[in-house]
Design a protein around this motif. Structure first.
Motif, PDB file in Angstrom:
ATOM      1  N   VAL A 122       0.744  -1.335  -0.007  1.00 40.77           N
ATOM      2  CA  VAL A 122      -0.053  -0.065  -0.062  1.00 40.77           C
ATOM      3  C   VAL A 122       0.919   1.181   0.060  1.00 40.77           C
ATOM      4  N   ARG A 123       2.034   1.328   0.916  1.00 43.68           N
ATOM      5  CA  ARG A 123       2.748   2.427   0.807  1.00 43.68           C
ATOM      6  C   ARG A 123       3.587   2.634  -0.493  1.00 43.68           C
ATOM      7  N   ARG A 124       3.874   1.537  -1.250  1.00 44.42           N
ATOM      8  CA  ARG A 124       4.239   1.699  -2.607  1.00 44.42           C
ATOM      9  C   ARG A 124       3.403   2.400  -3.584  1.00 44.42           C
ATOM     10  N   LEU A 125       2.064   1.691  -3.440  1.00 46.48           N
ATOM     11  CA  LEU A 125       0.992   2.248  -4.456  1.00 46.48           C
ATOM     12  C   LEU A 125       0.871   3.868  -4.137  1.00 46.48           C
ATOM     13  N   VAL A 126       0.679   4.275  -2.616  1.00 41.26           N
ATOM     14  CA  VAL A 126       0.600   5.548  -2.389  1.00 41.26           C
ATOM     15  C   VAL A 126       1.475   6.383  -3.026  1.00 41.26           C
ATOM     16  N   ALA A 127       2.922   5.975  -3.189  1.00 42.43           N
ATOM     17  CA  ALA A 127       3.727   6.719  -3.960  1.00 42.43           C
ATOM     18  C   ALA A 127       3.698   6.612  -5.371  1.00 42.43           C
ATOM     19  N   ARG A 128       3.319   5.723  -5.770  1.00 44.28           N
ATOM     20  CA  ARG A 128       3.180   5.266  -7.267  1.00 44.28           C
ATOM     21  C   ARG A 128       1.923   6.290  -8.128  1.00 44.28           C
ATOM     22  N   PHE A 129       0.834   6.464  -7.304  1.00 44.00           N
ATOM     23  CA  PHE A 129      -0.430   6.721  -7.832  1.00 44.00           C
ATOM     24  C   PHE A 129      -0.645   8.066  -7.183  1.00 44.00           C
ATOM     25  N   PRO A 130      -0.199   9.408  -7.636  1.00 43.86           N
ATOM     26  CA  PRO A 130      -0.582  10.504  -6.807  1.00 43.86           C
ATOM     27  C   PRO A 130      -1.734  11.014  -7.231  1.00 43.86           C
ATOM     28  N   TYR A 131      -2.305  11.830  -6.211  1.00 45.09           N
ATOM     29  CA  TYR A 131      -3.600  12.692  -6.042  1.00 45.09           C
ATOM     30  C   TYR A 131      -3.691  13.370  -7.407  1.00 45.09           C
ATOM     31  N   ASP A 132      -4.879  13.135  -8.059  1.00 45.03           N
ATOM     32  CA  ASP A 132      -5.123  13.861  -9.142  1.00 45.03           C
ATOM     33  C   ASP A 132      -6.678  14.599  -9.123  1.00 45.03           C
ATOM     34  N   PRO A 133      -6.507  15.772  -8.802  1.00 44.57           N
ATOM     35  CA  PRO A 133      -7.885  16.515  -8.544  1.00 44.57           C
ATOM     36  C   PRO A 133      -8.810  16.511  -9.881  1.00 44.57           C
ATOM     37  N   HIS A 134      -8.234  16.121 -11.149  1.00 42.67           N
ATOM     38  CA  HIS A 134      -9.095  16.317 -12.388  1.00 42.67           C
ATOM     39  C   HIS A 134      -9.316  14.851 -12.879  1.00 42.67           C
ATOM     40  N   SER A 135      -9.127  13.884 -11.848  1.00 40.71           N
ATOM     41  CA  SER A 135      -9.295  12.333 -12.410  1.00 40.71           C
ATOM     42  C   SER A 135     -10.545  12.118 -12.785  1.00 40.71           C
ATOM     43  N   ASN A 136     -11.538  12.848 -12.627  1.00 41.42           N
ATOM     44  CA  ASN A 136     -12.960  12.762 -13.045  1.00 41.42           C
ATOM     45  C   ASN A 136     -13.308  13.685 -14.026  1.00 41.42           C
ATOM     46  N   GLY A 137     -12.219  14.293 -14.878  1.00 39.74           N
ATOM     47  CA  GLY A 137     -12.551  15.047 -16.022  1.00 39.74           C
ATOM     48  C   GLY A 137     -12.786  16.419 -16.047  1.00 39.74           C
ATOM     49  N   LYS A 138     -12.794  17.184 -14.837  1.00 37.74           N
ATOM     50  CA  LYS A 138     -13.200  18.804 -14.711  1.00 37.74           C
ATOM     51  C   LYS A 138     -11.815  19.118 -14.680  1.00 37.74           C
ATOM     52  N   ALA A 139     -11.433  20.130 -15.835  1.00 35.33           N
ATOM     53  CA  ALA A 139     -10.407  20.959 -15.679  1.00 35.33           C
ATOM     54  C   ALA A 139     -10.281  22.116 -14.917  1.00 35.33           C
TER      55      ALA A 139
END
Length: 177
Positions: free
Chosen positions: A160-177
């Motif tokens: 889980v720690r590795r995945l937290v580092a690998r997949f950063p937060y993306d506030p636009h992940s649901n398509g709103k720019a």
């Protein structure tokens, strides 16, 4: 509508609604991490029928107060049980399209694509090794879980720690720019 390729090239379609759980499987951890500005290891300090107070043990991403109190989503107050001193992985869920996380714990993980709040995943010990329960991942190949039996689908906390580092937060992940 969310369309995901299945293992053998067949496409599965899942309708995900904020207030309706249709029995679809929960999303993999990497999908939750893209909407998690804050990821915290915490322990349950107090629990009541209306809320749970968590004490931060370690911030894996972002930050919170040392204590955070979260109410229950209207869909799940009786379904969620927390024992004092139990450890959990807390993930905030919010984005630019649907807004910041509300101070509420979610309804399991169904419909989290649009839901804004918090998810608490239990941490269990198998021998001396900690696992995050009730989650799986497609990252890093098979197996999708590190522990699977009749009661658990879990990932090692180290994974889980590795995945937290690998997949950063993306506030636009649901398509709103």
């Amino acid at each position: 509508v969310l369309v995901r390729p299945m293992r053998r090239g067949i496409f599965g379609v899942c309708l995900l609604w904020c207030s309706v759980s249709l029995g679809a499987p929960p999303p993999p951890l990497e999908d939750l991490l893209r909407r998690a500005e804050t990821v915290v290891l915490a322990r349950v300090k107090a629990a009541s029928a209306d809320s749970v107070t968590f004490e931060r043990v370690e911030a894996l991403r972002g930050d919170t107060e040392v204590e955070i109190t979260l109410g229950f989503d209207q869909q799940s107050p009786a379904a969620v049980q927390f024992e004092v001193d139990a450890q959990v992985l807390l993930l905030s869920q919010g984005d630019a399209r649907f807004g910041p996380p509300r101070p509420l714990l979610g309804r399991g993980m169904h419909g989290q694509l649009m839901w804004c709040g918090w998810i608490a995943l239990p941490i269990i010990a198998v021998g001396s090794e900690p696992f995050v329960d009730r989650i799986f991942s497609f990252a890093d190949g098979d197996p999708a879980t590190d522990l699977r039996d009749d009661k658990h689908a879990a990932l090692r906390l180290a994974r889980v720690r590795r995945l937290v580092a690998r997949f950063p937060y993306d506030p636009h992940s649901n398509g709103k720019a």
